[in-house]
Design a protein around this motif. Structure first.
Motif, mmCIF file in Angstrom:
data_model
loop_
_atom_site.group_PDB
_atom_site.id
_atom_site.type_symbol
_atom_site.label_atom_id
_atom_site.label_comp_id
_atom_site.label_asym_id
_atom_site.label_seq_id
_atom_site.Cartn_x
_atom_site.Cartn_y
_atom_site.Cartn_z
ATOM 1 N N GLY A 31 0.822 -1.194 0.000
ATOM 2 C CA GLY A 31 0.000 0.000 0.000
ATOM 3 C C GLY A 31 0.858 1.247 0.000
ATOM 4 N N LYS A 32 0.194 2.380 0.054
ATOM 5 C CA LYS A 32 0.918 3.658 -0.036
ATOM 6 C C LYS A 32 0.878 4.442 1.268
ATOM 7 N N GLY A 33 -0.302 4.583 1.849
ATOM 8 C CA GLY A 33 -0.439 5.367 3.078
ATOM 9 C C GLY A 33 -1.583 4.849 3.914
ATOM 10 N N PHE A 34 -1.506 5.100 5.196
ATOM 11 C CA PHE A 34 -2.519 4.606 6.138
ATOM 12 C C PHE A 34 -3.866 5.292 5.912
ATOM 13 N N LEU A 35 -4.917 4.482 5.807
ATOM 14 C CA LEU A 35 -6.296 4.979 5.747
ATOM 15 C C LEU A 35 -7.144 4.142 6.700
ATOM 16 N N THR A 36 -7.826 4.777 7.609
ATOM 17 C CA THR A 36 -8.678 4.054 8.555
ATOM 18 C C THR A 36 -9.769 3.280 7.837
ATOM 19 N N VAL A 37 -10.302 3.832 6.755
ATOM 20 C CA VAL A 37 -11.369 3.164 6.022
ATOM 21 C C VAL A 37 -10.898 1.826 5.444
ATOM 22 N N ASP A 38 -9.596 1.681 5.175
ATOM 23 C CA ASP A 38 -9.076 0.401 4.678
ATOM 24 C C ASP A 38 -9.282 -0.720 5.695
ATOM 25 N N LEU A 39 -9.201 -0.393 6.966
ATOM 26 C CA LEU A 39 -9.428 -1.407 8.005
ATOM 27 C C LEU A 39 -10.854 -1.945 7.922
#
Length: 160
Positions: A118-126
């Motif tokens: 991945g590229k960057g942390f996203l809460t929605v990905d969780l």
């Protein structure tokens, strides 16, 4: 009439289990490959897909692939182990995206590195990962029930 000893019947049962495990592994491998194709398709054809599908399905399908990959490796274990193992793996990858240094960003800049890390942390990905894994787990449970029902039906058939 030929009689089998307990040890020879155990050997036959072991052969049947091994044959079933290879068939199950092959089925999970097919599921992994389908998830890869669908996931790549969701990225490649994102402009032709509905916005909701284009935005959310890629990550959910990636998590499905991880679940089915763990099931392929651990075919003789409980489904819940793959559920929690894939959840832990996906969450670890997502949280690792908070770590931003040049060497790992260089890996993430490659196509394969970006797909895996991945590229960057996203809460929605969780949330996307959780939905993908739970859907895979539910489908897997349904398939397991069908296999058990089919095996019971096969056991009831008379021998030829």
């Amino acid at each position: 009439m030929r009689k089998f000893s307990k040890s020879s019947s155990r050997g036959i049962n072991q052969e049947i289990k091994e044959k079933f495990h290879w068939k199950a592994r092959a089925a999970y491998l097919v599921a992994v490959l389908v998830m890869i194709l669908l996931g790549l398709g969701s990225r490649a054809f994102s402009t032709q897909l509905p916005a909701f599908v284009a935005n959310h399905f890629g990550d959910a399908l990636w998590a499905c692939m991880i679940y089915f990959g763990l099931r392929m490796l651990w075919v003789n274990r409980q489904l819940s182990i793959a559920l929690w193992g894939s959840m832990l793996f996906c969450f670890a990858i997502e949280f690792s995206q908070m770590y931003q240094t040049p060497w790992i960003n260089h890996i993430r800049a490659t196509t394969l590195g970006g797909l895996v890390l991945g590229k960057g942390f996203l809460t929605v990905d969780l949330i996307r990962y959780t939905v993908g894994i739970v859907v895979s787990w539910v489908l897997d449970q349904g398939c397991q029930r069908l296999v058990r029902i089919n095996r019971r039906m096969d056991d009831d058939k008379p021998l030829k």
